[in-house]
Write an enzyme that holds these catalytic residues in place. Structure first.
Site, PDB file in Angstrom:
ATOM      1  N   ASN A   1       0.860  -1.181   0.000  1.00  0.00           N
ATOM      2  CA  ASN A   1       0.000   0.000   0.000  1.00  0.00           C
ATOM      3  C   ASN A   1       0.896   1.230   0.000  1.00  0.00           C
ATOM      4  O   ASN A   1       1.369   1.672   1.041  1.00  0.00           O
ATOM      5  CB  ASN A   1      -0.917  -0.011   1.221  1.00  0.00           C
ATOM      6  CG  ASN A   1      -1.964   1.087   1.179  1.00  0.00           C
ATOM      7  OD1 ASN A   1      -1.762   2.107   0.524  1.00  0.00           O
ATOM      8  ND2 ASN A   1      -3.074   0.888   1.875  1.00  0.00           N
ATOM      9  N   ASP A   2       1.135   1.775  -1.197  1.00  0.00           N
ATOM     10  CA  ASP A   2       2.035   2.926  -1.333  1.00  0.00           C
ATOM     11  C   ASP A   2       1.553   4.139  -0.552  1.00  0.00           C
ATOM     12  O   ASP A   2       2.314   5.103  -0.396  1.00  0.00           O
ATOM     13  CB  ASP A   2       2.160   3.311  -2.812  1.00  0.00           C
ATOM     14  CG  ASP A   2       3.028   2.340  -3.588  1.00  0.00           C
ATOM     15  OD1 ASP A   2       4.055   1.907  -3.054  1.00  0.00           O
ATOM     16  OD2 ASP A   2       2.669   2.017  -4.741  1.00  0.00           O
ATOM     17  N   CYS A   3       0.315   4.111  -0.115  1.00  0.00           N
ATOM     18  CA  CYS A   3      -0.262   5.279   0.569  1.00  0.00           C
ATOM     19  C   CYS A   3      -0.241   5.154   2.095  1.00  0.00           C
ATOM     20  O   CYS A   3      -0.749   6.029   2.788  1.00  0.00           O
ATOM     21  CB  CYS A   3      -1.688   5.513   0.078  1.00  0.00           C
ATOM     22  SG  CYS A   3      -1.773   5.884  -1.674  1.00  0.00           S
TER      23      CYS A   3
ATOM     24  N   ASN B   1       2.099   5.632   4.634  1.00  0.00           N
ATOM     25  CA  ASN B   1       3.436   6.237   4.751  1.00  0.00           C
ATOM     26  C   ASN B   1       3.707   6.591   6.207  1.00  0.00           C
ATOM     27  O   ASN B   1       3.452   7.706   6.660  1.00  0.00           O
ATOM     28  CB  ASN B   1       3.523   7.480   3.871  1.00  0.00           C
ATOM     29  CG  ASN B   1       2.870   7.272   2.513  1.00  0.00           C
ATOM     30  OD1 ASN B   1       1.880   7.924   2.187  1.00  0.00           O
ATOM     31  ND2 ASN B   1       3.396   6.339   1.721  1.00  0.00           N
TER      32      ASN B   1
ATOM     33  N   GLN C   1       5.507   9.399  -1.033  1.00  0.00           N
ATOM     34  CA  GLN C   1       6.296   8.187  -1.192  1.00  0.00           C
ATOM     35  C   GLN C   1       7.789   8.395  -0.952  1.00  0.00           C
ATOM     36  O   GLN C   1       8.483   7.466  -0.562  1.00  0.00           O
ATOM     37  CB  GLN C   1       6.083   7.591  -2.590  1.00  0.00           C
ATOM     38  CG  GLN C   1       4.822   6.769  -2.728  1.00  0.00           C
ATOM     39  CD  GLN C   1       3.560   7.627  -2.694  1.00  0.00           C
ATOM     40  OE1 GLN C   1       3.456   8.603  -3.423  1.00  0.00           O
ATOM     41  NE2 GLN C   1       2.609   7.272  -1.846  1.00  0.00           N
TER      42      GLN C   1
END
Length: 825
Positions: free
Chosen positions: A486-488, A490, A503
């Site tokens: 899940n790149d989101c 963070n 990112q």
């Protein structure tokens, strides 16, 4: 509401009205030259790299949404009326309209005032060009004097620079015109050795190469001045906006037809042979002229189209199924497999939602995509894995993305996404299971594409595993880094400045944010590594005891998940920078996430009953009629400590939408606990074919998967976005074909291990595996709950278990699989 229909016999989706809710698109090309085409001929073309080698211009997020494309205009000489046979851009009311999106080709047909037109678009195999074939028929009782105008707007190659650097770009465009061919050669005389061409099969009444001359001042594509007056301007581009347009006149008697072929292509010359004659500034066309001449012939076009169809016969023939469910058959046999090949070719680089400028090819994305296409093109899968591994860093980490043209890691994005290296292991083990080719593990592959750093491919896998083991947090769980799948999410970002990338920004150092998801993924990967070493002569490339070391690592990670990743009724998602749980009942928002519920079960966690409990929580808290949402409750405010996930409005993207990529992990998990009804139920909820009847809600194409469907917290619940280029394609193909239908490659043979819905009585399949053809019939008592294959009959001989022994290449094997009940009814 439907806007079209499936034509399964022809493997086409037939769109019956042009004004679809969003542009419904298709892809042209199978190798190096690609194009996107909408149901009204919008889109663009590029060679290998959608940013650095873009042939034609396209404007994203425009109004209308789909602006720019492969346009043709027809003009009636008797009254000056003109229209687009593809509806756009003139949007003239048509008496009839039909768009047939097929496998790597599109045909758009229409009729206006008795004039029928059919436009075929495709990229012939082995070429760097596309063919447009326009057939026009006069259905009137009187002769028709018609004009055909073609139109493409050339991009100045680098799509990013083309859209921004106007002080230069308005001054550099150059073209040549020779006969019926327009050559676009901007920057060719200095730093480039490639050019584009746009050719026509018929003698020209005129041409244009300058956009403003074609359109006229202050006009758009719906009302070009040249088309309106019926005569080309003969313009030659010197700067401003280069354009290609041919003008052809047709005189058709009643019932008579004519055919015009256009060829748009890309060509290169060697740097020392760019000009002809030498010393001039004229393009050397000696190599490209025969290519153009060939593809302007009607017979060549027919042969090329037939070769393309035969190519797809071979690709899709690797697996075919006949089940009790038409939506399953349609997706497995045609559209899901086709989408997997498109995502293989393009990763996440170029769609109507991805601009082709910012992403390139993803390390994680491409590794997962391979799972869905390896059975169709194993030799190309091997090369893709080598390309991916060559960008890996010596630490075992990975560039998050790389550029397809240069095959170099993308420095702007960099590394630090700590799940990335593990996906490479799943890709290579899938390849080895499919092919039995262990030689790839010996292949010398560099790190970061640095000469002299080459090591056996297996060393890359070992470093991928060690990368995780060397980065464990205080709970024994893997550190998340910049993000995981899940790149989101963070957890080390803490961004409160507009414009910062979630990112790549880390505003605090020293945190120990951990990912339960990566822990589940690691357990799965470590088990695959152990099986790889044990299966095929591992002593030649693995250290003694290495398989056992991987199994111990998987067990240790499973223990950490059980102790620190379990929240009481489901698996937690992570621990944040401060060591607080994410995805926990203790949180006010985001109490449960879907990713660890699927992946931890896939990795072997929860055998003590927690797996069933976690999946029950998914059904109770995350499942909706439109699929399983990513998290609940959605975040209603921005959480600085969580990053981009909480920046989306509730119900959209990573914040509470049905993020379709994750749904197959739950499907697979349900098969692992023997619940075929639940697995298939989730499969049907996001199956595009099954959603066709609600196209006015779904809005995206009903023949391919989308990345995301708006969740119940969103205002447009059920609306899909980001179609085509998504890992959803590969994972759904894996979930249905290998786990629900259960036809699964293994190191020692082909496993037939279905977990079917209770109502099914079985199914038939044909699977080509390692050169042999397996004709499979699964026999199950309809209504039987929780049944698994107990024994096989292979060419008349009983085989206990579910593993079909390997057959010689070229053999045809008859397999019957008989299920028996397991567990409580």
């Amino acid at each position: 509401m439907k806007y079209g229909r499936f034509d399964d016999a022809r493997r086409e989706y037939v769109i019956e009205q042009p004004a679809t809710p969003t542009p419904w698109v298709n892809y042209l090309g199978t190798e190096g030259y690609f194009g996107i085409i909408s149901n009204t001929a919008g889109g663009y073309s590029f060679y290998r790299d959608a940013r650095l080698r873009r042939l034609t211009r396209y404007r994203y997020n425009n109004a209308p949404f789909d602006l720019g494309g492969r346009y043709m205009y027809l003009r009636d000489g008797s009254n000056g009326e003109f229209w687009s046979p593809t509806w756009r851009p003139t949007q003239t009311d048509l008496e009839a309209y039909e768009c047939r999106h097929g496998l790597s080709y599109t045909v758009i047909s229409s009729r206006h005032h008795g004039i029928s037109a059919e436009a075929l678009y495709f990229v012939p195999l082995g070429t760097s060009l596309e063919v447009w074939r326009l057939r026009v028929r006069n259905g009137r009782p009187v002769p028709a004097q018609l004009s055909v105008f073609s139109s493409v707007e050339f991009c100045l190659w680098d799509a990013q620079d083309d859209a921004t650097n106007f002080q230069r770009n308005f001054n550099i465009a150059e073209v040549e015109v020779e006969g019926s061919v327009i050559y676009h050669k901007t920057e060719y005389r200095e730093r480039r050795d490639h050019f584009a061409y746009f050719a026509c099969s018929m003698p020209l009444a005129g041409f244009d190469t300058q956009r403003e001359a074609f359109l006229g001042p202050y006009r758009g594509w719906e009302r070009p001045a040249v088309v309106e007056r019926g005569e080309s301007a003969g313009s030659i581009a010197h700067g401003w906006a280069p354009h290609g347009s041919h003008h052809v006149r047709l005189a058709l008697a009643p019932g008579e037809s004519a055919e015009v072929i256009f060829v748009l292509g890309y060509a290169e010359n060697s740097k020392d042979d760019k000009f002809d004659p030498a010393g001039s500034q004229t393009i050397n066309k000696r190599a490209v002229r025969p290519v153009i001449e060939h593809w302007l012939k009607p017979a060549a076009v027919e042969e090329g189209l037939q070769s393309l169809r035969e190519y797809w016969d071979r690709m899709l023939g690797k697996l075919t199924v006949s089940t009790p469910d038409a939506d399953t058959d349609r997706m497995v046999n045609i559209w899901n497999a086709y989408q997997c090949m498109v995502t293989f070719n393009l990763s996440r680089s170029a769609s109507f939602y991805e601009s082709g400028i910012g992403r390139g090819m993803g390390f994680r994305d491409s590794s997962q995509d391979l799972l869905g296409f390896v059975h169709m093109v194993p030799e190309r899968a091997r090369q893709r894995m080598v390309d991916i591994a060559s960008t890996q860093l010596p630490s075992g980490g990975a560039y998050h993305q790389y550029q397809p043209l240069t095959k170099r890691g993308n420095d702007e994005i960099g590394s630090g996404f700590n799940d990335d290296p593990l996906w490479l292991v799943l890709a290579i083990t899938a390849y080895v299971k499919e092919t039995g080719d262990y030689s790839v593990l010996h292949e010398q592959v560099p790190y970061d594409n640095v000469a002299g750093s080459e090591a056996p491919f297996y060393d890359h896998l070992r470093r991928s595993v060690n990368y995780t083991l060397e980065r464990l947090g205080p709970h024994g769980l893997p550190l998340i880094g910049r993000a995981d799948w899940n790149d989101c999410l963070n957890l080390n970002c803490f961004s409160d400045t507009p414009g910062e990338s979630f990112q790549v920004t880390e505003n605090r150092s020293g945190g120990t944010a951990e990912s339960v998801f990566i822990a589940g993924l690691f357990a799965l990967v470590a088990g695959e590594m152990a099986a790889l070493v044990e299966s095929g002569g591992g002593s030649s490339w693995a250290a003694p005891g290495e398989a056992e070391r991987y199994r111990r690592a998987a067990t240790s990670m499973g223990a950490a998940i059980a102790e620190h990743g379990w929240d009481g009724r489901w698996f937690r998602r992570a621990y944040d920078f401060f060591g607080e749980p994410v995805g926990s009942s203790a949180n006010e928002e985001g109490q449960i996430f879907v990713e660890p519920q699927g992946m931890c079960v896939m990795g072997g966690a929860g055998a003590d009953g927690r797996a069933r409990q976690a999946l029950d929580s998914v059904r109770a808290k995350l499942a909706t009629p439109h699929g399983i949402v990513l998290n609940q409750p959605s975040y209603t405010r921005y959480h600085l400590e969580l990053g981009e996930i909480s920046s989306y409005p509730p119900g959209y993207k990573e914040n509470g939408s049905v993020f379709c990529h994750t749904n197959p992990w739950v499907m697979i998990a349900e098969t692992l606990v023997d619940d075929g009804d639940a697995a298939f139920d989730y499969y049907k909820r996001i199956n595009p074919s099954a959603r066709e009847a609600i196209s006015e809600v779904h809005r995206a194409e009903p023949y391919v998967y989308a990345q995301t469907i708006a969740g119940p917290d969103g205002a447009t619940f059920g609306e899909a976005k980001n179609s085509w280029l998504t890992g959803t394609a590969a994972w759904n193909f894996v979930a249905i074909s290998q786990w629900i239908l259960g036809i699964r490659p293994d190191h020692a043979g082909l496993r037939v291990d279905p977990v079917l819905p209770a109502a099914w009585g079985g199914f038939d399949a044909v699977r080509v595996f390692r050169g042999a053809t397996y004709r499979i019939k699964v026999c199950k008592v309809a209504g039987a709950q929780k049944s698994r294959v107990g024994y096989l009959v292979v060419d008349g001989a009983r085989v206990d278990g579910n593993l079909v022994p390997l057959a010689p290449e070229g053999a045809t094997v008859e397999v019957e699989a008989f299920t028996t009940p397991v567990g409580p009814a």
